[in-house]
Scaffold this active site. Structure first.
Site, PDB file in Angstrom:
ATOM      1  N   GLU A 114       0.804  -0.882   0.191  1.00  8.08           N
ATOM      2  CA  GLU A 114       0.193  -0.120   0.060  1.00  8.08           C
ATOM      3  C   GLU A 114       1.008   1.285   0.083  1.00  8.08           C
ATOM      4  O   GLU A 114       2.185   1.619   0.899  1.00  8.08           O
ATOM      5  CB  GLU A 114      -1.240  -0.129   1.585  1.00  8.08           C
ATOM      6  N   CYS A 129       3.398   8.214   1.187  1.00  7.78           N
ATOM      7  CA  CYS A 129       3.807   7.410   1.786  1.00  7.78           C
ATOM      8  C   CYS A 129       3.758   6.241   1.469  1.00  7.78           C
ATOM      9  O   CYS A 129       3.176   6.348   0.684  1.00  7.78           O
ATOM     10  CB  CYS A 129       2.566   7.463   3.287  1.00  7.78           C
ATOM     11  N   CYS A 147       4.000  -6.060   8.347  1.00 10.83           N
ATOM     12  CA  CYS A 147       4.633  -6.202   9.438  1.00 10.83           C
ATOM     13  C   CYS A 147       5.006  -7.090  10.495  1.00 10.83           C
ATOM     14  O   CYS A 147       3.976  -6.538  10.971  1.00 10.83           O
ATOM     15  CB  CYS A 147       4.401  -4.805  10.184  1.00 10.83           C
ATOM     16  N   CYS A 155       2.965  -3.955  17.009  1.00  8.69           N
ATOM     17  CA  CYS A 155       2.838  -2.503  18.024  1.00  8.69           C
ATOM     18  C   CYS A 155       1.279  -3.019  18.535  1.00  8.69           C
ATOM     19  O   CYS A 155       0.159  -3.345  17.485  1.00  8.69           O
ATOM     20  CB  CYS A 155       2.547  -0.826  17.568  1.00  8.69           C
ATOM     21  N   CYS A 214      -1.586  -0.820  15.955  1.00 11.74           N
ATOM     22  CA  CYS A 214      -1.525  -0.549  13.987  1.00 11.74           C
ATOM     23  C   CYS A 214      -1.984  -2.308  13.497  1.00 11.74           C
ATOM     24  O   CYS A 214      -2.136  -2.752  14.356  1.00 11.74           O
ATOM     25  CB  CYS A 214       0.282  -0.471  15.049  1.00 11.74           C
ATOM     26  N   CYS A 239      -2.119   6.967   9.115  1.00 11.09           N
ATOM     27  CA  CYS A 239      -1.492   6.172  10.113  1.00 11.09           C
ATOM     28  C   CYS A 239      -1.865   5.058  10.997  1.00 11.09           C
ATOM     29  O   CYS A 239      -2.724   4.801  11.301  1.00 11.09           O
ATOM     30  CB  CYS A 239      -0.892   7.679  10.986  1.00 11.09           C
TER      31      CYS A 239
END
Ligand code: SAH
Length: 343
Positions: A84, A97, A104, A108, A111, A336
């Protein structure tokens, strides 16, 4: 391939060296995404290249446009992994971005990307191509790229866990015969891969740095960002201090702080944060406060605007520069921490 690798590739094909430059420019300066479009190459050479190489790997699956103009691109690698990228327009400058990994590996807690786990590292080509695809969509193929388009390595993945490919991609993008996006227009964000912060500091032509902090206390940061158990705040801040020594004239670096309602946003938290910076004598830093972007799978809420304002004011009263990052593209899962290959 960077210029040199491309040269060798053309020599191995028995083609003259100058052809490699022609193709490098076609791909990176003119942003053509198929050999067919490089009509200044002889047709025979084009079919030869078609056989021997891939000019493009990513396919855009879907594109989402936010009410605020932000665009999210959901792409797929040739082997089917999601990638993305996000285009964020603003009055003075546009920002792209990009992602460094598919999924990932970091966990976290706040997230959404973390829920994917690591799918795989992206190649330098897959990193660069995200930018090419976005630029072509926004400005047209071969369209002039307005000066001042900034890049942020803040998409899916942990850039410093794919360090080599990231640096290779940045070098290709900086080439003046290509995209010509110089490191000074790029910011890379890390969750705190400490050894790579030292390595990054030592790079000759490095981009800007942002470090995701989100708490000034080890106990809470362990919970929010489990990477803290590998490299704790002392190790992270010591590296940050060393990095500060590599800053250029007038340059600062950033700490990102996701604001989670009732979790890390009290007055005491703000004071703790200011103290932490003071303890390591960090002065050339700014804090980016990021109100949490929610999702059904996440157990957090954003701090209220009043809380964020108070937190910011407290930091400022201690001499710390603080800014609030306005959420962009929340409605299309482009903000984010929201990139999770959502269709
Ligand atoms: N892995 C790197 C690159 C991602 S940058 C890093 O962690 O820095 C993405 C930024 O968004 C990070 O600062 C992260 O802390 C923040 N973030 C993650 N989830 C978020 C959420 N749900 N709302 C707001 N910010 C979030």
């Amino acid at each position: 391939m960077d210029r040199r690798a491309l040269e060798e590739f053309f020599l191995s094909l028995g083609e003259p060296k100058y052809r490699s430059m022609q193709v490098f420019k076609a791909v990176h300066e003119r942003r053509l995404q198929s050999f067919d479009e490089i009509t200044d190459l002889p047709k025979k050479l084009r079919s030869k290249l078609e056989e021997a190489a891939d000019i493009s790997h990513l396919v855009v699956e879907s594109r989402y446009v936010s009410t605020d103009g932000t665009r999210r691109y959901l792409m797929k690698t040739a082997d089917g992994y999601p990638v993305e990228a996000v285009f964020i327009p603003s009055e003075n400058r546009d920002t792209i971005c990009f992602s460094s990994q598919s999924g990932c590996p970091l966990k976290c807690d706040f997230c959404l990307t973390a829920k994917l786990g690591l799918l795989r590292n992206l190649t330098p080509g897959e990193i660069v191509e995200q930018i090419i695809i976005v630029l072509n969509d926004v400005y047209g193929v071969a369209g002039e790229t307005p000066h001042g388009t900034n890049l942020v390595g803040m998409g899916a993945g942990e850039p410093f866990l794919n360090f080599e490919n990231l640096i290779a991609a940045l070098e290709i993008m900086a080439d003046e015969d290509g995209l010509f996006i110089v490191p000074n227009r790029v910011t890379i964000s890390t969750a705190g891969i400490v050894p790579k912060i030292y390595e990054f500091a030592g790079l000759e032509n490095r981009p800007h740095l942002a470090i995701s902090l989100s708490s000034a206390k080890d106990g809470l940061r362990d919970t929010l960002m489990p990477i803290n158990k590998r490299w704790n705040l002392d190790e992270l801040m010591t590296a940050a201090k060393e990095f500060e020594g590599s800053l250029r004239r007038g340059e600062r670096f950033t700490f990102e702080y996701v604001m989670l309602g009732g979790v890390n946003d009290s007055d005491a938290d703000a004071i703790e944060l200011a103290r932490l910076l003071e303890r390591y004598q960090l002065s050339r830093v700014k804090i980016n406060l990021i109100p949490h972007n929610g999702a059904e799978q996440l157990d957090y809420t954003a701090s209220t605007p009043e809380r964020v304002a108070r937190f910011k004011a407290l930091l400022e009263s201690k001499g710390v520069s603080a800014y609030v990052r306005q959420p962009r593209g929340r409605d299309i899962y482009a903000a984010c921490g929201q990139l999770a290959a959502m269709a």
